[in-house]
Write an enzyme that holds these catalytic residues in place. Structure first.
Site, PDB file in Angstrom:
ATOM      1  N   ASP A   8      37.038  45.996  41.916  1.00 22.68           N
ATOM      2  CA  ASP A   8      38.437  44.977  41.640  1.00 22.68           C
ATOM      3  C   ASP A   8      39.371  45.953  41.034  1.00 22.68           C
ATOM      4  O   ASP A   8      38.541  45.128  39.616  1.00 22.68           O
ATOM      5  CB  ASP A   8      38.999  43.728  42.071  1.00 22.68           C
ATOM      6  CG  ASP A   8      39.607  43.178  41.604  1.00 22.68           C
ATOM      7  OD1 ASP A   8      40.856  44.090  41.506  1.00 22.68           O
ATOM      8  OD2 ASP A   8      39.784  41.963  41.584  1.00 22.68           O
ATOM      9  N   LYS A  70      46.960  49.365  34.560  1.00 24.65           N
ATOM     10  CA  LYS A  70      46.994  49.658  36.347  1.00 24.65           C
ATOM     11  C   LYS A  70      48.818  49.243  36.431  1.00 24.65           C
ATOM     12  O   LYS A  70      49.151  50.060  37.669  1.00 24.65           O
ATOM     13  CB  LYS A  70      47.167  48.330  36.580  1.00 24.65           C
ATOM     14  CG  LYS A  70      46.665  48.540  38.455  1.00 24.65           C
ATOM     15  CD  LYS A  70      45.872  46.829  38.726  1.00 24.65           C
ATOM     16  CE  LYS A  70      45.875  46.951  39.981  1.00 24.65           C
ATOM     17  NZ  LYS A  70      45.096  46.235  40.716  1.00 24.65           N
ATOM     18  N   GLU A 171      43.790  45.238  48.288  1.00 22.00           N
ATOM     19  CA  GLU A 171      43.409  44.230  47.524  1.00 22.00           C
ATOM     20  C   GLU A 171      43.750  43.072  48.699  1.00 22.00           C
ATOM     21  O   GLU A 171      43.027  42.189  49.555  1.00 22.00           O
ATOM     22  CB  GLU A 171      44.367  44.229  46.595  1.00 22.00           C
ATOM     23  CG  GLU A 171      43.603  44.654  45.183  1.00 22.00           C
ATOM     24  CD  GLU A 171      44.402  45.078  43.827  1.00 22.00           C
ATOM     25  OE1 GLU A 171      45.143  43.656  44.180  1.00 22.00           O
ATOM     26  OE2 GLU A 171      44.332  45.575  43.609  1.00 22.00           O
ATOM     27  N   ASP A 193      49.150  37.046  47.242  1.00 20.77           N
ATOM     28  CA  ASP A 193      47.424  37.985  45.861  1.00 20.77           C
ATOM     29  C   ASP A 193      49.178  38.245  45.229  1.00 20.77           C
ATOM     30  O   ASP A 193      49.520  39.345  44.543  1.00 20.77           O
ATOM     31  CB  ASP A 193      47.318  39.257  46.874  1.00 20.77           C
ATOM     32  CG  ASP A 193      46.380  39.927  45.490  1.00 20.77           C
ATOM     33  OD1 ASP A 193      46.804  39.444  44.764  1.00 20.77           O
ATOM     34  OD2 ASP A 193      45.481  40.999  45.360  1.00 20.77           O
TER      35      ASP A 193
END
Ligand code: AMP
Length: 607
Positions: A8, A70, A171, A193
């Site tokens: 992850d 990211k 994810e 999420d």
């Protein structure tokens, strides 16, 4: 069977998991933590730091510490998100050679995939240390809402890190896999999420036959914990400005301290009702006077400062249900993922919207990596009892006349999928056709994400309209787009030249891979040196502790003085070798020190 790790790769933290026996395990790093900050830094001495040690020195080395890379991965320099990051980041973000983004740390410029590869390489090392064997294959997760450029760039990061990325999965889908794996469930669930930088929501049907089918997915790649932190920072900065008429944002170090304090306060307010933010000597007035920042933040105030952010996530949930053509009552369970879902206001809003308490059975920080490991094991073991059907988060299409967007593959289509379209020449003897491929939901091409400019070259010379080229647009299970073309008359494959992509070239990736390998060699040598150095230091401490005793027992005899002198020079030589950072020389001295220590112990025992 070759092992596959599940990674992850988070905005704030990353986590790695692997299948052991028939269960997935989350792997701790050397510090004993199951998650590692996605932070990379370069020290003044040019040393590269990753994870906790990079995060710990962020305040004093803010300009050379990268966090939240990211948010930039796979983005173009011209994008509004990058413009915003340029203004708010403590490190220098510049334009790269392909209209992409580069980050400057000390005297070197890095591409964003390169920065992410450093984090991935660290996760690879954590897994290798734990398993005691090299690891190559990995499944890496990305936010469901990532477009092709972002997915491709993440895959490139894996390649640079020396990983064979066998699959990119979303994810929320990974979270659902971890939640439903081996449980024989039959239900419709929503995965909410909210991480450090991105928000995703997916609606899935989990079938008792092991089928995980995503029905819809939507999100915002620029909505996450950092936006909550930013609200607290704004509140602190404007309060300070009112009181002292000084803008703390002008000072990079102060800003980094504010960022840390804001995040800490936010996390604390998930369990207590109020917290003290205390930053002594936050800035100097220039008149040799230092100012302090001290304020109390209550949970109520935090909730007021951020309620529109929470509301935005709820709106996106509404959209996801609409896209799935479902009603809230159809949702039988809500899975919370991401550190931000610990915030009570987030939990109550989610509960209020879905009309049910969210499920608490999965660990929000670890569940995504676990899902990736499950998918990895299923792929190498070719498990037929688990099927994952994901969807493409964005429509795929081309730019047509008048800068319009012609949709070829709609949003939320199950992947892999492909769609063919026929292009004809519009001029006599035309030998090339240009196709602009893009992703997005807008009818205006300019509002969508440009993936690349594909040029069909070397077409047969013929009167206009006589050459028909069939172009196939494909989205694979990683959500990555490819384009192939063939001449319908001759059946010949047509070559395609890709330009205007903001990604890295194959040559750049190769060069970066070589750099990453060099780093590994250096790092392993470093670790080896630290190992022998520690051994030498322990021996030296022991020998020095024994010196007075030895002198007392044999110091007067000639051989005794001689032995003591030899021992002292062995200690000096070992220290010299340590200073030169030469592992082989230290190892030689360790052997000598061991002999000395044995002799000393013998003398003491007899004396
Ligand atoms: P993730 O990307 O899933 O690791 O989520 C990281 C985000 O969750 C960061 O913005 C953290 O500040 C936030 N976070 C972690 N723990 C808490 C907590 N106890 N309360 C509120 N936010 C938290």
């Amino acid at each position: 069977m070759e092992r596959v790790i599940g990674i992850d790769l988070g905005t704030t933290n990353s986590c790695v998991s692997v299948f052991e026996g028939d269960q997935p395990a989350v792997i701790s790093n050397r510090g004993g933590y199951k998650t590692t900050p996605s932070v990379v830094a370069v020290t003044e001495a040019g040393k590269r730091l990753v994870g906790h040690i990079a995060k710990r020195q962020a305040i004093t080395n803010a300009e050379n510490t990268v966090y939240a890379a990211k948010r930039l991965i796979g983005r173009k320099w011209s994008s509004p998100q990058v413009k915003n990051a340029v203004l708010t980041s403590s490190y220098a973000i510049n334009e790269g050679p392909h209209g992409d983004v580069r980050i400057r740390l000390r005297d070197k410029t890095y591409s964003v995939p390169e920065i992410s590869s450093i984090v991935l390489q660290e996760m690879k090392i954590i897994a290798e240390d734990y398993l005691g064997e090299p690891v190559r294959k990995a499944v890496i997760t990305v936010p469901a809402y990532f477009n092709d450029n972002q997915r491709q760039a993440t895959k490139d990061a894996g390649t640079i890190a020396g990983l064979d990325v066998i699959r990119i999965i979303n994810e929320p889908t990974a979270a659902a896999l971890a939640y439903g794996y081996g449980k024989d469930l039959d239900r419709t669930v929503a995965v909410y999420d909210l991480g450090g930088g991105t928000f995703d929501v997916s609606i899935l049907e989990i079938g008792s036959s092991g089928v995980f089918k995503v029905i819809s997915t939507t999100g915002d790649t620029f909505l996450g914990g950092e936006d909550f932190d930013a609200r607290i920072i704004d509140w602190l900065v404007s309060g300070f400005q009112r009181e002292h008429t000084i803008d703390l944002r002008q000072d990079r170090m102060a800003l980094q301290r504010l960022r840390d304090a804001a995040e800490k306060a936010k996390c604390e307010l998930s369990s207590v009702k109020e917290t003290e933010i205390n930053l002594p000597f936050i800035i100097s007035t220039g008149r040799n006077e230092a100012l302090h920042l001290q304020r109390t933040l209550t949970r109520d105030t935090l909730e007021k400062l951020t309620d529109d952010l929470v509301e935005r996530t709820v709106e996106i949930c509404r959209q996801a249900l609409e896209d799935a053509r479902l009603h809230v009552d159809d949702i039988e369970d809500v899975i919370l993922v991401g550190g931000m879902t610990r915030m009570p206001a987030v939990q109550t809003s989610v509960a209020a919207f879905f009309g049910r308490e969210p499920n608490k059975s999965v660990h929000p920080d670890e569940v995504v990596a676990v899902g990736a490991a499950i998918q990895g094991a299923a792929l190498v073991q070719e498990k037929k009892d688990m099927i994952l059907l994901d969807v493409t988060p964005h429509a795929l299409g081309i730019m047509t006349f008048g800068s319009n967007f012609e949709e070829l593959i709609p949003q939320n289509t199950t992947v892999p999928t492909s769609r063919a379209k026929i292009f004809t020449t519009s001029r006599d003897d035309q030998t090339a056709v240009k196709i602009l491929v893009m992703q997005g939901e807008s009818r205006q091409a300019a509002d969508n994400e440009m993936l690349g400019e594909f040029i069909l070259t070397g077409l047969r010379r013929a009167p206009k309209g006589h050459v028909e080229i069939e172009v196939t647009f494909e989205i694979n299970t990683d959500g990555i787009v490819s384009v192939a073309a063939k001449d319908l008359d001759t059946g010949q494959a047509q070559s395609i030249q890709v330009t205007a992509s903001s990604g890295l070239t194959q040559d750049e990736i190769k060069a970066m891979m070589a750099g990453a390998k060099d780093y590994m060699v250096e790092r392993r040598a470093d670790e080896e040196f630290e190992g022998v150095k520690q051994e030498a230091e322990t021996l030296i401490a022991e020998i020095e502790r024994l010196f007075p005793e030895i002198e007392r027992v044999v110091g007067t005899a000639d051989f005794g003085r001689d032995a003591i002198a030899k021992a002292r020079s062995a200690v000096d030589r070992a220290r010299g070798a340590m200073k030169d950072r030469d592992p082989n020389a230290v190892r030689l001295q360790v052997e000598q020190l061991q002999r000395t220590q044995r002799m000393f112990k013998g003398v003491v025992a007899r004396g």
